[in-house]
Design an enzyme around this catalytic site. Structure first.
Site, PDB file in Angstrom:
ATOM      1  N   THR A  46      29.474 -60.668  -9.140  1.00 26.61           N
ATOM      2  CA  THR A  46      30.512 -61.565  -8.650  1.00 26.61           C
ATOM      3  C   THR A  46      29.886 -62.909  -8.340  1.00 26.61           C
ATOM      4  OG1 THR A  46      30.168 -60.817  -6.375  1.00 26.61           O
ATOM      5  CG2 THR A  46      31.929 -59.739  -7.626  1.00 26.61           C
ATOM      6  N   ASN A  48      30.112 -66.049  -5.850  1.00 25.46           N
ATOM      7  CA  ASN A  48      30.719 -66.343  -4.553  1.00 25.46           C
ATOM      8  C   ASN A  48      30.954 -67.829  -4.362  1.00 25.46           C
ATOM      9  OD1 ASN A  48      29.383 -63.716  -4.392  1.00 25.46           O
ATOM     10  ND2 ASN A  48      30.154 -63.742  -2.315  1.00 25.46           N
ATOM     11  N   GLU A  98      35.437 -63.369  -3.806  1.00 20.12           N
ATOM     12  CA  GLU A  98      34.445 -62.963  -4.791  1.00 20.12           C
ATOM     13  C   GLU A  98      35.078 -62.769  -6.151  1.00 20.12           C
ATOM     14  OE1 GLU A  98      31.432 -60.112  -3.578  1.00 20.12           O
ATOM     15  OE2 GLU A  98      32.400 -60.033  -1.625  1.00 20.12           O
TER      16      GLU A  98
END
Length: 168
Positions: A46, A48, A98
């Site tokens: 992911t 951020n 995310e």
């Protein structure tokens, strides 16, 4: 017997349809190093975004799972699934956003500008009992989003000028 077996099966949340956000929510920010667990622990990397960049849309996004389109420093558009919330599984103390891009990247994109057009809501946040249930549910979120974003009302967002992708 079969009963015990069913008891130990972690719950996987099935989402069948997208709920359209109208208007779509647009957010951009520089990719920051997150908790690093997305990739290592879950096998689902992911990207951020810093809290400041999501402050403006914080009110519009209830905790939960969303999907839409993304660009990374002008590259894209890529489909993405993202979670917004306190991430109950990891007992986060702050709200996180995310996004997971449905694209294989060769490199980490820390420092890149991530632009998101959040087009639909999938499901509320859930507290999973096992990491397996979490992963299975995320994979299902990805499958549903991948299909859904090709649909009418969602596909056109890939050309959103906000993504700043150079049109070929």
């Amino acid at each position: 017997g079969t009963h015990e077996k069913r008891m130990s099966t972690p719950e996987v949340i099935q989402t069948t349809e997208l709920r359209k956000l109208d208007p779509a929510v647009r957010v951009a920010g520089e990719v920051v190093k997150g908790f690093g667990r997305g990739s290592k622990m879950l096998g689902i990397p992911t990207a951020n975004l810093p809290l400041e960049s999501i402050k403006s849309v914080d009110e519009q996004l209830a905790p939960g799972v969303y999907c839409g389109w993304a660009s990374v420093s002008g590259r894209g558009p890529f489909k993405m699934v993202m979670s917004v919330g306190w991430n109950p599984f990891f007992e986060n103390k702050e709200k996180t956003v995310e996004p997971h891009l449905l694209h294989e990247f060769e490199d980490d994109f820390y420092g890149s500008t991530l632009r998101l057009v959040i087009a639909a809501y999938l499901r509320p946040e859930a507290n999973f009992t096992t990491i397996e249930a979490l992963i299975a549910t995320i994979k299902e979120d990805i499958r549903v989003s991948d299909l859904g974003l090709d649909g009418e009302g969602y596909l056109e967002h890939r050309n959103d000028p906000f993504l700043c992708v150079e049109q070929k």
